[in-house]
Design a protein around this motif. Structure first.
Motif, PDB file in Angstrom:
ATOM      1  N   UNK A  83       0.313  -1.578  -0.116  1.00 32.58           N
ATOM      2  CA  UNK A  83       0.271  -0.036  -0.214  1.00 32.58           C
ATOM      3  C   UNK A  83       0.567   1.280  -0.370  1.00 32.58           C
ATOM      4  N   UNK A  84       1.898   1.474  -0.031  1.00 33.82           N
ATOM      5  CA  UNK A  84       3.270   2.389   0.038  1.00 33.82           C
ATOM      6  C   UNK A  84       3.719   2.702  -1.537  1.00 33.82           C
ATOM      7  N   UNK A  85       3.020   3.350  -2.163  1.00 34.88           N
ATOM      8  CA  UNK A  85       3.506   3.707  -3.682  1.00 34.88           C
ATOM      9  C   UNK A  85       5.150   4.082  -3.639  1.00 34.88           C
ATOM     10  N   UNK A  86       5.974   3.107  -5.440  1.00 35.51           N
ATOM     11  CA  UNK A  86       7.246   4.013  -5.323  1.00 35.51           C
ATOM     12  C   UNK A  86       6.718   4.436  -6.232  1.00 35.51           C
ATOM     13  N   UNK A  87       7.652   5.409  -5.524  1.00 36.70           N
ATOM     14  CA  UNK A  87       7.595   6.844  -6.432  1.00 36.70           C
ATOM     15  C   UNK A  87       8.208   6.777  -7.984  1.00 36.70           C
ATOM     16  N   UNK A  88       7.399   6.708  -8.605  1.00 32.35           N
ATOM     17  CA  UNK A  88       8.131   7.334 -10.505  1.00 32.35           C
ATOM     18  C   UNK A  88       6.549   5.414 -10.873  1.00 32.35           C
ATOM     19  N   UNK A  89       5.905   5.399  -9.389  1.00 32.84           N
ATOM     20  CA  UNK A  89       5.340   4.201 -10.248  1.00 32.84           C
ATOM     21  C   UNK A  89       3.916   4.696 -10.961  1.00 32.84           C
ATOM     22  N   UNK A  90       3.761   6.081 -10.088  1.00 37.02           N
ATOM     23  CA  UNK A  90       2.066   6.558 -10.619  1.00 37.02           C
ATOM     24  C   UNK A  90       1.430   5.594  -9.984  1.00 37.02           C
ATOM     25  N   UNK A  91       1.526   5.004  -8.818  1.00 30.80           N
ATOM     26  CA  UNK A  91       0.710   4.658  -8.376  1.00 30.80           C
ATOM     27  C   UNK A  91      -0.184   5.694  -7.038  1.00 30.80           C
ATOM     28  N   UNK A 136       3.356  -4.389 -10.240  1.00 32.36           N
ATOM     29  CA  UNK A 136       4.337  -2.944 -10.721  1.00 32.36           C
ATOM     30  C   UNK A 136       4.538  -2.410  -9.707  1.00 32.36           C
ATOM     31  N   UNK A 137       4.487  -1.993  -8.584  1.00 29.42           N
ATOM     32  CA  UNK A 137       4.877  -1.408  -7.641  1.00 29.42           C
ATOM     33  C   UNK A 137       6.795  -2.418  -7.178  1.00 29.42           C
ATOM     34  N   UNK A 138       6.336  -3.209  -7.282  1.00 32.84           N
ATOM     35  CA  UNK A 138       7.467  -4.749  -6.836  1.00 32.84           C
ATOM     36  C   UNK A 138       8.121  -3.674  -8.051  1.00 32.84           C
ATOM     37  N   UNK A 139       7.972  -3.626  -9.190  1.00 35.83           N
ATOM     38  CA  UNK A 139       9.017  -4.062 -10.812  1.00 35.83           C
ATOM     39  C   UNK A 139      10.045  -2.872  -9.787  1.00 35.83           C
ATOM     40  N   UNK A 140       9.354  -1.760  -9.981  1.00 29.69           N
ATOM     41  CA  UNK A 140       9.851   0.098  -9.630  1.00 29.69           C
ATOM     42  C   UNK A 140      10.725  -0.305  -8.496  1.00 29.69           C
ATOM     43  N   UNK A 141      10.229  -0.980  -7.610  1.00 29.26           N
ATOM     44  CA  UNK A 141      10.838  -1.263  -6.166  1.00 29.26           C
ATOM     45  C   UNK A 141      12.687  -1.462  -5.846  1.00 29.26           C
ATOM     46  N   UNK A 142      12.277  -2.687  -7.658  1.00 28.63           N
ATOM     47  CA  UNK A 142      13.248  -3.572  -7.698  1.00 28.63           C
ATOM     48  C   UNK A 142      13.923  -2.412  -8.700  1.00 28.63           C
TER      49      UNK A 142
END
Length: 528
Positions: free
Chosen positions: A193-201, A212-218
């Motif tokens: 529930x915490x969106x990673x910056x750049x994910x647009x979530x 998608x959030x996990x991908x941007x965290x990667x």
């Protein structure tokens, strides 16, 4: 009446004499240039007014940080390279890629160049910090000055390394670190529930959005491990006894003055040494210059639209600027537009082009109806403070994420660069002008933001002086940062419990098996 007045004066004098005094501290400041310096300077003005002695480390080719100031003395460090033109070129290329549907390779090259520029900025400032350590005279000057703390913006991590080298307490003026949004380094951050910056979530994610959030965290971890981390590992291994990482330096900071709040940001876990000062730079509007006030008042009942794209971008490409100017020329409102490029050929008589504008004073003027902005933190927080809806055109960095938070709360609207044309721009302006819900929603955010027992600026100054008085705030720093990852997540305990359970189950199995075997032997004996 005179008696009441006399009592009030006596009470005020009592408060004045009973208020705790704070002797001036000696503060070393390691800032970041551009818009980051604008809000750092506001804190320095308040510290200077309270009698603190301030020294600022600046690059010789700084854009905004002046060498001579009544607020501070300066330590000048030589730096040859600058990036003034990079952002204008990047924006032009980004629009071209998004509008013309360029190849994937072109898109990847553009983003590679952007990451390369950011990485180069870290390298340059680490080299500058090394020069401080290598310059024995300067190093001795800093040591002999007996600074009480280092106040730094860790978007560039040189100030953290310098504070560790000289063993000084650290106060961070932060939202971004070399490793991304500050919370991701410091506080528990469940990706569910915490969106990673750049994910647009947002904080409401379905299953595929969590992927998608996990991908941007990667991607963030890749930047930390491959691009940014090694730069700081190198300087730390050479100058800090025992070495350290940029993440550990961030986690060891005494106080985090965090440039956000939960009126603006999504709710999330935090830590006791994080102090939220979102909007600390905001103040009530002051009167406009006479000529500007006359222009604003000439708008009548229709009001004024103001537009600026911040400090890093001087102007949009000419064709985009012409389309925007065309839309402005058709609006009944007056327009004030900060634009330093070529004068748009389609500019209307209702539009005033300026090199600079008193942004906070305009946002606080009752005639201003819409703020067209790029979505920088300072501008978004000032729009919230003054209750002006935002039409956002995000360019890079955190700008889309900032604007997304406004849009999610119904206080603004986003137009992506790829979709920016005369039709979408006019439609966006009209929505914000004629749909009253946008103004109602952002004015509600404004009321929430202002309803605080202590102002964000007073909180910031209190905690800086707290660190000076107590020589740090180590008692607020969690021991979690010293634990290996498997201990932090209790995986070692879980493995032990699983092992004990397996042994117990095996023991029970062995007992039952033994009993069954004994019973079978007895049965066999009886039969024989």
């Amino acid at each position: 009446m005179h008696r009441l007045y006399g009592g009030f004066v006596f009470f005020s004098l009592c408060l004045l004499f009973l208020a705790p005094s704070c002797s001036g501290g000696n503060i070393l400041v390691y800032p970041v240039d551009g818009s980051h310096w604008i809000n750092m300077k506001i804190i320095l003005e308040e510290l200077h007014a309270r009698g603190h002695n301030i020294t600022v480390i600046r690059a010789s080719n700084s854009w905004y940080i002046k060498e001579k100031s009544s607020l501070y003395s300066s330590i000048n460090l030589e730096m040859e390279e600058a990036f003034e033109d990079f952002f204008d070129i990047f924006i032009a290329e980004q629009i071209k890629v998004q509008r013309e549907g360029a190849s994937l390779m072109t898109f990847l090259k553009l983003n590679r160049d952007f990451l390369s520029m950011l990485t180069q900025a870290h390298v340059l400032w680490c080299d500058v910090t090394k020069d401080v350590f290598e310059n024995k005279t300067l190093a001795k000057q800093i040591t002999d000055s007996k600074y009480d703390l280092v106040l730094t913006d860790p978007a560039i991590g040189g100030g953290l390394v310098l504070a560790k080298y000289f063993n000084l307490p650290v106060v961070l003026n932060i939202r971004w670190s070399p490793l991304g949004e500050g919370h991701l380094v410091l506080a528990p951050s469940p990706l569910s529930y915490i969106p990673v910056p750049g994910s647009g979530l947002t904080d409401k994610m379905d299953f595929f959005q969590r992927i998608k959030n996990m991908f941007f965290y990667g991607i963030l971890k890749f930047q930390e491990i491959v691009l940014v981390g090694p730069i700081y590992d190198d300087i730390c291994s050479k100058y800090i006894e025992g070495g350290c990482s940029i993440a550990s330096l961030l986690q060891q900071a005494d106080i985090w003055l965090f440039r956000s709040d939960f009126v603006f940001d999504f709710p999330r876990p935090t830590m006791p040494n994080v102090v939220y000062i979102g909007g600390f730079q905001c103040k009530p509007a002051e009167p406009l210059p006479a000529d500007l006030e006359k222009f604003v008042q000439s708008s009548g009942e229709h009001g004024v639209i103001i537009m600026t794209l911040g400090t890093l971008v001087n102007a949009l490409p000419k064709d985009v600027a012409d389309e925007i100017a065309t839309v402005f020329s058709k609006m009944p409102q007056k327009v004030i537009w900060r634009h330093k490029g070529d004068r748009p050929s389609t500019l209307g008589n209702n539009t005033l082009i300026v090199d600079w504008m008193p942004q906070k004073d305009l946002l606080g003027h009752p005639q201003v109806k819409v703020f067209v902005a790029h979505g920088g933190t300072n501008g978004v927080q000032e729009a919230i403070y003054h209750g002006v809806p935002v039409l956002g055109i995000p360019l890079f960095f955190d700008q889309y994420d900032n604007l997304l938070r406004l849009q999610e709360r119904g206080a603004g609207k986003i137009i992506q660069l790829a979709d920016l044309n005369s039709h979408t721009f006019e439609e966006g302006l009209k929505d914000l002008l004629h749909d009253s819900s946008y103004r109602q929603n952002i004015q509600r955010l404004s009321r929430l933001h202002k309803d605080q027992p202590i102002s964000p600026m007073d909180q910031a100054i209190f905690w800086i002086e707290y660190v000076i008085q107590h020589k740090g705030a180590r008692h607020l720093i969690s021991e979690a940062y010293t634990m290996p990852w498997y201990s932090y997540h209790s995986l070692d305990v879980l493995l032990l419990l699983l092992a004990v359970l397996m042994v117990l189950l095996y023991f029970i199995y062995a007992v039952f098996r033994c009993l069954c075997c004994r019973r079978k032997r007895k049965t066999k004996t009886k039969q024989n």
